[in-house]
Each structure stands twice: as C-alpha cells, then as structure tokens.
Design an enzyme around this catalytic site. Structure first.
Site, mmCIF file in Angstrom:
data_model
loop_
_atom_site.group_PDB
_atom_site.id
_atom_site.type_symbol
_atom_site.label_atom_id
_atom_site.label_comp_id
_atom_site.label_asym_id
_atom_site.label_seq_id
_atom_site.Cartn_x
_atom_site.Cartn_y
_atom_site.Cartn_z
ATOM 1 N N CYS A 162 -2.528 -3.166 7.145
ATOM 2 C CA CYS A 162 -2.173 -3.136 8.565
ATOM 3 C C CYS A 162 -2.540 -1.764 9.133
ATOM 4 C CB CYS A 162 -0.688 -3.426 8.756
ATOM 5 S SG CYS A 162 0.390 -2.095 8.159
ATOM 6 N N CYS B 48 -0.408 1.218 7.631
ATOM 7 C CA CYS B 48 -0.824 1.574 6.276
ATOM 8 C C CYS B 48 -2.200 2.229 6.288
ATOM 9 C CB CYS B 48 -0.832 0.339 5.385
ATOM 10 S SG CYS B 48 0.824 -0.235 4.906
ATOM 11 N N GLU C 25 0.826 -1.202 0.000
ATOM 12 C CA GLU C 25 0.000 0.000 0.000
ATOM 13 C C GLU C 25 0.866 1.260 0.000
ATOM 14 O OE1 GLU C 25 -2.025 -3.008 2.828
ATOM 15 O OE2 GLU C 25 -0.032 -2.575 2.052
#
Length: 370
Positions: free
Chosen positions: A312, A315, A287
């Site tokens: 996560c 991110c 990402e």
C-alpha cells in the site's frame, strides 16, 4: 526432464504423451510389469513387447524394445543416467512408484481429467474405431467368417470401470492425481485444439522442476501469509539480500493486543472497504513487520522485498525510507498506481512476478492465456 502422466480413463493421458513426443522431442518409456504379456507402445503404433526375463538385458530393458523396462527401478536408473534428455511415461502403477520418481529433481507429475460424459463419448468413439478394425484383424486363417464385434458397454458399465480405476482402495489412481503439480482438465473436442492449448502452458518451464529465486521467495512470502490473523486480507512478506532471507512478516495486530481474528481490530472486523478507516486500523502490515524484524542496519543496498500483495502507499513510503532496492509482488492491490509512483520517484524497482500456471488448469477457460 522426466514427466509422468496419470489420470482417468479416456481423459487424454496418451494423447498428451504423444504431444510431448511429437512437439518437444520427448521419448516415451514403458513399464512391462507382467511377465509374458505384451504392452502396447502408444507413441509409435501397437508393438507388443516381450517382457519375459529371457529377453531383458542386464539394464532391465527389452532387447527388442529399449524403452520398455521390467521394473520401476530399472526405468528410474535409466532416466537418472540420461536426465538431461526428455522422457515421458504414463506408467505409474502405484504411490510407492511415484514416491521413487518424485525424489528425483528432474521429475514432474501431470494429471489429466475430463467430465465423465466427455470421457464416455471418447470411449464410445474408441470402441467404434476398434469395431471397424475388428473384422479384418480377427478373420480366421481358414477363411471362415470373422468373429462378431463386441457390443459397446453401457454408460453404467463405463462409470463403474472409471470409478474402479480412480477409487479402488488398492489400485485406484486418485492418490496420484491429487499429488500432480499440474492438473489438466481436458474437454478439448479436437486434437488440434488440445495441442494448441498445451503449447501455451509452458510445460517445460524449468521453474516447474526447481523453483527460481523469485518462485522460492514468493512461496516463502505466501507461506508467511498463512500465519496472518487479519480479518480483511492475508498478506505475507520476505526481505532478502544476496539471496538470503533477512526477515519475514505477516499482517495482524501488534504484540500484546488481541488478535484481529478474535476481534482485536474494530476496523477490520467491521469489514470496511479498502482504503477506508485506515486511521483506526490496529493491524500492522506484513511489510512493516518484516522491516521491523530486519532493522535498518541489516537493510543495506541490494535488499529485495518480496510480498504476495503489492504494498500500500503507507508501506511504500517506509520501504523507500529504509533503503530497499527492489520490490517484487504477485497480486495487485487498490493502491498499485500510487505505490508505483512513489517507487519510481525514489528509484526503487517494482515488478510483478507471474509464475507458470500450476494446480488445476481448465484448458477451455477463455481467459487462461490473456
């Protein structure tokens, strides 16, 4: 829609075709490739079709049996003119014919297989049924005793027949099976059970013919993941706006550093658990790479981020900051709840994309439909 079905002997090809005919309004099409030889019409009883040239119309169909065709070209031409209707065939004689069918956007190839012991049992049952019918069907007209029913083949004979059907270098169907988008493993012991499981597969989902935008962009994300060199997990990401790709990304060590797969990141190569040692990790997430590639000026309102794994927490914060409006993911991650909370508070839509089942599908698998 045009569905082709291939597979091994006694795996259930004709039964699945009959299911589509009986339950979804399909019509079965047949190829009569051998002149002066009949072809059994498996969906409506045994009706021999005269495929000689004298009985064929200019469209290539039999005048007596309009859904029997003298060549793959004739069959495909017919379906192309009626592609909005539903058609099915079990007659795919070669890869070259499959290539013809597969070029059409309305064609879907299914394969069906079963363990050879299961198929042998079905073969024996079929032979017994034929034996039971044989005396009445073969009684000579002069009243003499009917011919004796043939003995059942041995398992070794059946196995050899099965191997030849699948693996013969010229006529074997294994190359067709390997190209099927949906490969069914049919160990069902009853017709009712098979029909019930087939009904849950959503075989007619239009995504199988032409990927939806979600399927398309998620496939690109999965393809990007194949470039990952991270030792822990392959992840791919695509950022789109107005259904156009802005950027792609995959996880790995930064430019100029040794690749993670070559020992560049000590944390990943030490196989630390998820969420541990993140402060020492040198890998940039997919990402992050996609967002860096896109740049803030290209991430206006309406941008959507597709990732094959749920972002996560770290991110997620960055995704919110750059103004992404929606996040679509396919696989879960250990921080799903934390990420979801961040997106929810920031007004970013988060949803999981689950495509229709493809590849090898075991119809007896207990958790297939949960």
């Amino acid at each position: 829609m045009f569905i082709g079905i291939c597979g091994s002997i006694c795996a259930g090809k004709h039964t699945i075709a009959r299911y589509l005919v009986d339950h979804h309004g399909f019509t079965q099409l047949h190829l009569d490739l051998r002149p002066n030889h009949g072809t059994e019409h498996t969906t409506g009883g045994a009706t021999p079709a005269d495929s000689s040239s004298s009985s064929l119309s200019s469209s290539g169909t039999s005048s007596k049996h309009p859904y029997h065709f003298s060549s793959p070209d004739d069959l495909l031409d017919f379906v192309t003119k009626h592609w909005r209707e539903r058609w099915v065939t079990t007659d795919i004689p070669s890869e070259s014919v499959l290539d013809q069918y597969a070029r059409r956007p309305f064609f879907l190839l299914l394969s069906v297989d079963a363990p050879i012991t299961v198929r042998w049992q079905r073969y024996q049952a079929r032979q017994k049924q034929r034996q039971a019918l044989l005396p009445n069907s073969t009684a000579p007209p002069d009243g003499s005793p009917p011919a004796a029913a043939p003995t059942l083949d041995s398992f070794e004979t059946f196995a050899a027949l099965s191997d030849a059907h699948l693996y013969d270098p010229v006529t074997g169907v294994n190359p067709l099976v390997s190209r099927a988008a949906v490969r069914l493993l049919n160990t069902s012991s009853s017709l009712a059970h098979l029909y019930a499981t087939l009904g849950k597969l959503d075989l007619l989902n239009p995504d199988r013919l032409r990927p939806s935008w979600d399927s398309y962009f998620m496939a690109l994300a999965s393809l990007a993941a194949q470039r990952s060199n991270c030792m822990k997990r392959r992840v791919g990401c695509v950022v789109v706006r107005d259904k156009r790709v802005i950027s792609t990304g995959y996880n790995g060590t930064p430019r100029g550093l040794r690749n993670c797969g070559e020992g560049g990141c000590g944390r990943c190569n030490a196989a630390q658990g998820s969420g541990h040692g993140l402060s020492t990790c040198l890998c940039i997430h997919a990402e992050e790479n996609a967002l860096l590639e896109a740049g803030r000026e290209r991430l206006r309102d309406g941008a959507v981020l597709y990732c094959d794994t749920c972002p996560c927490l770290t991110c997620s914060i960055k995704i919110v900051q750059v103004g992404i409006g929606e996040v679509v993911y396919s696989q879960g991650y250990s921080m799903d709840q934390e990420a979801a909370a961040v997106f929810r508070e920031a007004g970013v839509r988060l949803r999981q994309f689950v495509p229709p089942a493809n590849g090898l599908i075991h119809l007896e698998k207990p958790d297939l439909y949960t």
